[in-house]
Design an enzyme around this catalytic site. Sequence first.
Site, PDB file in Angstrom:
ATOM      1  NE  ARG A  50      -2.779  -2.468   4.028  1.00  0.00           N
ATOM      2  CZ  ARG A  50      -3.114  -2.430   4.628  1.00  0.00           C
ATOM      3  NH1 ARG A  50      -3.256  -1.866   5.382  1.00  0.00           N
ATOM      4  NH2 ARG A  50      -3.497  -3.462   5.040  1.00  0.00           N
ATOM      5  CG  ASP A  52      -0.144   5.250   4.153  1.00  0.00           C
ATOM      6  OD1 ASP A  52      -0.649   5.322   4.719  1.00  0.00           O
ATOM      7  OD2 ASP A  52       1.282   5.569   4.926  1.00  0.00           O
ATOM      8  CE1 TYR A 110       7.915   3.048  -0.679  1.00  0.00           C
ATOM      9  CE2 TYR A 110       9.197   1.857   0.063  1.00  0.00           C
ATOM     10  CZ  TYR A 110       7.975   2.278  -0.042  1.00  0.00           C
ATOM     11  OH  TYR A 110       6.964   1.503  -0.086  1.00  0.00           O
ATOM     12  NE  ARG A 197       4.654   9.691   5.633  1.00  0.00           N
ATOM     13  CZ  ARG A 197       3.738   9.886   5.880  1.00  0.00           C
ATOM     14  NH1 ARG A 197       2.609   8.871   5.897  1.00  0.00           N
ATOM     15  NH2 ARG A 197       2.985  10.623   7.556  1.00  0.00           N
TER      16      ARG A 197
END
Lengths: 245, 245
Positions: A50, A52, A110, A197
């Site tokens: 997933r 966000d 990422y 993050r």
Amino acid sequence: MRIKCIVSYDGSQFYGYQVQPGQRTVQGEIEEALSEVHKGKFVRITASGRTDAGVHAMGQVFHFDTDLQIPAAKWPVILNQKIGRDIAILSAEEASEGFHARFDVKTKEYRYIIDKSTVALPFRRHYAVHYPYHLNVEAMREAAAHLEGEHDFTSFSSAKTEVIDRVRTIDFIKVEEIEHELIFRVRGNGFLYNMVRIIAGTLLEVGTGKYKPGEVMKMLEAKDRGAAGKTAPAHGLYLWEVNYQ
Amino acid sequence: MRIKCIVSYDGSQFYGYQVQPGQRTVQGEIEEALSEVHKGKFVRITASGRTDAGVHAMGQVFHFDTDLQIPAAKWPVILNQKIGRDIAILSAEEASEGFHARFDVKTKEYRYIIDKSTVALPFRRHYAVHYPYHLNVEAMREAAAHLEGEHDFTSFSSAKTEVIDRVRTIDFIKVEEIEHELIFRVRGNGFLYNMVRIIAGTLLEVGTGKYKPGEVMKMLEAKDRGAAGKTAPAHGLYLWEVNYQ
């Protein structure tokens, strides 16, 4: 026939990747388009993971099964006509019946983009996180190097994480500067919830001098979410690439 | 007191820079905020020039006059609170009474961004023009070099241009590649209407082989809008910098 697709999306207008009742999601939009092509028969898609709300993707991967005799390379054209312009199927290919977009992931990359301008640049407001403070990039690179390799990343995952095994391997964390932007590139074999993050937020706090580079080692050892830095905002994050070999 | 401001904006949601009745424009939004600060007294702003709908700015410059005893450096903070997040006053300083944001311009730099990806990347759809065709960058650079220097740019300006003297000097046209994007950087002492977009469109057609690099010299000589390439779309264009010395 199992089809593997690479999809890019602008996360700004989505309530995240995963289907949520009454919300616009990436998965929901693609499944709706696919079901339309299959004359109303519901088609489930399975992604590498997933993302966000607000998080973007350059190269998210998903698979689905179809009985339609459509050449794989036609799927991007067919689906891109039916979905919003903030999602784009970049490519599609036939995969083996056993291929699984989530279980077969070997590594993911990422990226996290920082807008270092004094005042937030308007055309980057949904695509980079504004951080106007002076950053010591060399200190950030030193801290990043301590996070590379195999570690228990409990301190760098959301306290809500339910996964038991929190050992992951990070292949690299690169800190690159391009004009007024700073880009973190993080590749690893798996990521816990909010992990990139929290890494980004911690590196920023190393950059401002709140933490010394070596302190990230103590953060890892603590195995406690409270030991690491803040969780950086969603809209600077991009799922860049998913690798299966 | 005359104040000189540098302003950045995301052109996507504006009907261009210049005030238009009933439309949201950059000038309109800033003048409204300024008039509010001046307790309803209308304050006119004067920019270095207009930009069309969809065109962005990294460093547009404007000036205005005020009787308020506000330190120049406070203006960005005051105005940014009142305007939309797609405009940002980056800086402000006191200028001499004789300073004029349009008449005193020495050079301007524009940038034009191309998304070369096979399928248009969703998060770049308002900020770069999608052009998935194979481009010969060396040929484009050769053509760009022919456009540098002092020329009559009639062929590279909108047929609607009413200006008589169409001789301008281009300091440089650089063609840079960054990952999946191509960036044209064009600096010159003045630009005719649509000039950068026609230069960009022509360079792209040189890149695909429709024109040979040397043909741009003939285009210049023709002094006829029909002789040059297409006008590239607005949303790839950025007014990047305005120089006064």
